[in-house]
Write an enzyme that holds these catalytic residues in place. Structure first.
Site, PDB file in Angstrom:
ATOM      1  N   GLY A  98      45.293  37.424  26.859  1.00 28.95           N
ATOM      2  CA  GLY A  98      44.491  37.544  25.645  1.00 28.95           C
ATOM      3  C   GLY A  98      44.695  36.433  24.644  1.00 28.95           C
ATOM      4  O   GLY A  98      43.736  35.960  24.021  1.00 28.95           O
ATOM      5  N   ASP A 122      39.004  32.823  41.222  1.00 26.43           N
ATOM      6  CA  ASP A 122      38.959  32.438  42.636  1.00 26.43           C
ATOM      7  C   ASP A 122      38.102  31.192  42.827  1.00 26.43           C
ATOM      8  O   ASP A 122      38.439  30.299  43.610  1.00 26.43           O
ATOM      9  CB  ASP A 122      38.397  33.588  43.476  1.00 26.43           C
ATOM     10  CG  ASP A 122      39.202  34.859  43.310  1.00 26.43           C
ATOM     11  OD1 ASP A 122      40.441  34.763  43.226  1.00 26.43           O
ATOM     12  OD2 ASP A 122      38.592  35.944  43.235  1.00 26.43           O
ATOM     13  N   ASN A 163      46.303  50.509  34.771  1.00 27.66           N
ATOM     14  CA  ASN A 163      45.171  49.785  34.215  1.00 27.66           C
ATOM     15  C   ASN A 163      43.852  50.541  34.285  1.00 27.66           C
ATOM     16  O   ASN A 163      42.951  50.302  33.483  1.00 27.66           O
ATOM     17  CB  ASN A 163      45.038  48.427  34.899  1.00 27.66           C
ATOM     18  CG  ASN A 163      46.125  47.464  34.459  1.00 27.66           C
ATOM     19  OD1 ASN A 163      46.876  47.760  33.536  1.00 27.66           O
ATOM     20  ND2 ASN A 163      46.223  46.329  35.103  1.00 27.66           N
ATOM     21  N   GLY A 188      42.646  43.506  24.115  1.00 26.99           N
ATOM     22  CA  GLY A 188      43.910  43.079  24.724  1.00 26.99           C
ATOM     23  C   GLY A 188      44.240  41.658  24.313  1.00 26.99           C
ATOM     24  O   GLY A 188      44.809  40.888  25.092  1.00 26.99           O
ATOM     25  N   ALA A 189      43.912  41.322  23.061  1.00 26.87           N
ATOM     26  CA  ALA A 189      43.984  39.933  22.607  1.00 26.87           C
ATOM     27  C   ALA A 189      45.395  39.421  22.364  1.00 26.87           C
ATOM     28  O   ALA A 189      45.604  38.208  22.277  1.00 26.87           O
ATOM     29  CB  ALA A 189      43.156  39.764  21.317  1.00 26.87           C
ATOM     30  N   ARG A 235      50.487  41.844  36.911  1.00 22.54           N
ATOM     31  CA  ARG A 235      51.154  42.105  38.184  1.00 22.54           C
ATOM     32  C   ARG A 235      52.555  41.501  38.150  1.00 22.54           C
ATOM     33  O   ARG A 235      52.774  40.410  37.644  1.00 22.54           O
ATOM     34  CB  ARG A 235      50.335  41.491  39.330  1.00 22.54           C
ATOM     35  CG  ARG A 235      50.835  41.871  40.704  1.00 22.54           C
ATOM     36  CD  ARG A 235      49.712  41.818  41.714  1.00 22.54           C
ATOM     37  NE  ARG A 235      49.192  40.474  41.890  1.00 22.54           N
ATOM     38  CZ  ARG A 235      49.516  39.693  42.917  1.00 22.54           C
ATOM     39  NH1 ARG A 235      50.342  40.128  43.836  1.00 22.54           N
ATOM     40  NH2 ARG A 235      48.987  38.498  43.035  1.00 22.54           N
ATOM     41  N   ASP A 259      44.122  44.847  19.803  1.00 19.39           N
ATOM     42  CA  ASP A 259      45.248  45.206  20.662  1.00 19.39           C
ATOM     43  C   ASP A 259      46.026  46.311  19.974  1.00 19.39           C
ATOM     44  O   ASP A 259      45.796  46.610  18.785  1.00 19.39           O
ATOM     45  CB  ASP A 259      46.153  43.997  20.944  1.00 19.39           C
ATOM     46  CG  ASP A 259      46.720  44.060  22.360  1.00 19.39           C
ATOM     47  OD1 ASP A 259      47.101  45.166  22.793  1.00 19.39           O
ATOM     48  OD2 ASP A 259      46.785  43.015  23.033  1.00 19.39           O
ATOM     49  N   HIS A 304      38.127  40.394  44.543  1.00 20.24           N
ATOM     50  CA  HIS A 304      39.093  39.618  43.767  1.00 20.24           C
ATOM     51  C   HIS A 304      40.520  40.056  44.091  1.00 20.24           C
ATOM     52  O   HIS A 304      41.318  40.334  43.213  1.00 20.24           O
ATOM     53  CB  HIS A 304      38.798  39.787  42.275  1.00 20.24           C
ATOM     54  CG  HIS A 304      39.682  38.962  41.377  1.00 20.24           C
ATOM     55  ND1 HIS A 304      39.837  37.599  41.529  1.00 20.24           N
ATOM     56  CD2 HIS A 304      40.472  39.309  40.326  1.00 20.24           C
ATOM     57  CE1 HIS A 304      40.667  37.144  40.607  1.00 20.24           C
ATOM     58  NE2 HIS A 304      41.081  38.161  39.866  1.00 20.24           N
ATOM     59  N   GLY A 324      47.980  39.901  24.409  1.00 24.68           N
ATOM     60  CA  GLY A 324      48.711  39.813  25.664  1.00 24.68           C
ATOM     61  C   GLY A 324      48.810  38.413  26.225  1.00 24.68           C
ATOM     62  O   GLY A 324      48.350  37.435  25.619  1.00 24.68           O
TER      63      GLY A 324
END
Length: 342
Positions: free
Chosen positions: A39, A174, A118, A33-34, A105, A59, A201, A36
């Site tokens: 990414g 977090d 996902n 997913g590089a 999201r 990707d 998370h 994105g």
């Protein structure tokens, strides 16, 4: 654009903080997913890590351009790209595989909406990993982490290839946020602040343990509750602030690179490296997965440090999160069952 001069300044600073001096033969790291929103900045940060000798980018589209762009960053790390639906070559032989693939999201999107898309992305990755490289350490960034980490583990388990020490759900953001907010509250440099974060998370499952923060916080329970809420809702704050144009991509990339750096340092034999991650766990009855501080080693998780000592307010928060975590975990497990994996 980031100038070559600025990169020369940034690279040694990042390396000094999160990476020890590397051997001649470095690690091979793959990003799935590089191309994105997470990414691309994540790949840049990893390109700056001297412990990585080969960085593989995968990707569905656009990854040749991202690779060409990053190849001009003046570090010795070799760049390789893979494109299309088959990511077996990208995964095969990698020491660490980092997975930010999937959709981000958006405003109004529920966790169930996010999971529907996902989960399939992560499921496909896990099937390929089980066949080609089950010994790699996998860092799962794709949300919702609480549910997709069980997807990865269930697929590997059914294939007889699961090593739970090596599947890390990246809840590091977090910790990063809690450290930043602690720094603000105590007028301390965030890099010198530390807050253990446990639970999961997402929203109320994120539980920063202010009672064990360093430096100590001297606040009323009401103010601590407000600070906890700020950590729990930080992602939503970013989504709203970007007005539908994205989510927390940059801070997520930073947090994921921090965790990856720490994993590589531990793999090289550096000791006493502790990070909070969401992993398969037997720490708390009824929870198969849980985020807690972990001692990292050459094979991923060397020791789960558990919940440790927590105060009454933190116990209430944790108990309130248990049911939510159980639902999230079951969602991931049921998804894999629906696939009839053999």
């Amino acid at each position: 654009m980031i100038s070559a001069k600025l990169l020369r300044v940034l690279a040694p600073k990042i390396a000094r903080r999160y990476s020890s001096e590397c051997a001649k033969d470095g690690f091979t790291v793959t990003v799935i997913g590089a191309a994105g929103g997470v990414g691309q900045p994540l790949s840049l940060l990893l390109k700056l890590n001297p412990a990585i000798s080969e960085l593989r980018l995968h990707d569905l589209v656009d990854v040749p351009g991202v690779t060409a762009d990053l190849s001009h960053v003046e570090t010795s790390c070799k760049m390789v790209f893979f494109t299309g639906t088959d990511h077996s070559e990208a995964i095969c032989g990698a020491d660490v595989v980092v997975v930010p693939a999937g959709v981000p999201r958006k405003p109004g999107m529920s966790r169930s909406d996010l999971f529907t898309t996902n989960a399939q992305v992560v499921y496909d990755f896990a099937v390929v990993m089980a066949k080609t490289n089950p010994g790699a350490i996998a860092i799962i960034i794709t949300n919702p982490v609480n549910s997709v980490v069980p997807v990865v583990c269930e697929v590997l388990q059914k294939a007889g290839k699961l090593d739970p020490r090596k599947i890390l759900g990246c809840s590091t953001l977090d910790s990063v946020r809690a450290n930043v907010f602690l720094g603000e509250a105590t007028n301390t440099d965030p890099k010198n602040a530390y807050v253990p974060v446990v639970g999961g998370h997402s929203g109320p499952t994120i539980i920063p343990l202010w009672s064990r923060s360093n430096p100590k916080l001297c606040l009323t329970n009401k103010k601590l509750a407000s600070l906890t809420k700020r950590v729990q809702e930080a992602g939503t704050q970013v989504v709203k602030a970007k007005e539908g144009k994205g989510s927390a991509t940059l801070s997520t990339a930073y947090a994921a690179s921090r965790l990856t750096y720490c994993v590589l340092r531990a793999m090289k034999g550096e000791t006493n490296i502790v990070e909070s991650c969401y992993v398969a766990s037997d720490i708390y009855p009824g929870l198969k997965y849980l985020a807690t501080p972990l001692l990292l080693g050459k094979n991923g998780v060397e020791k789960n440090l558990g919940l440790g000592t927590i105060n009454d307010e933190e116990k209430k928060l944790f108990c309130g999160a248990v049911e939510e975590l159980q639902k999230d975990i079951k969602t991931g497990e049921e998804f894999v069952k629906s696939k009839n994996v053999k």
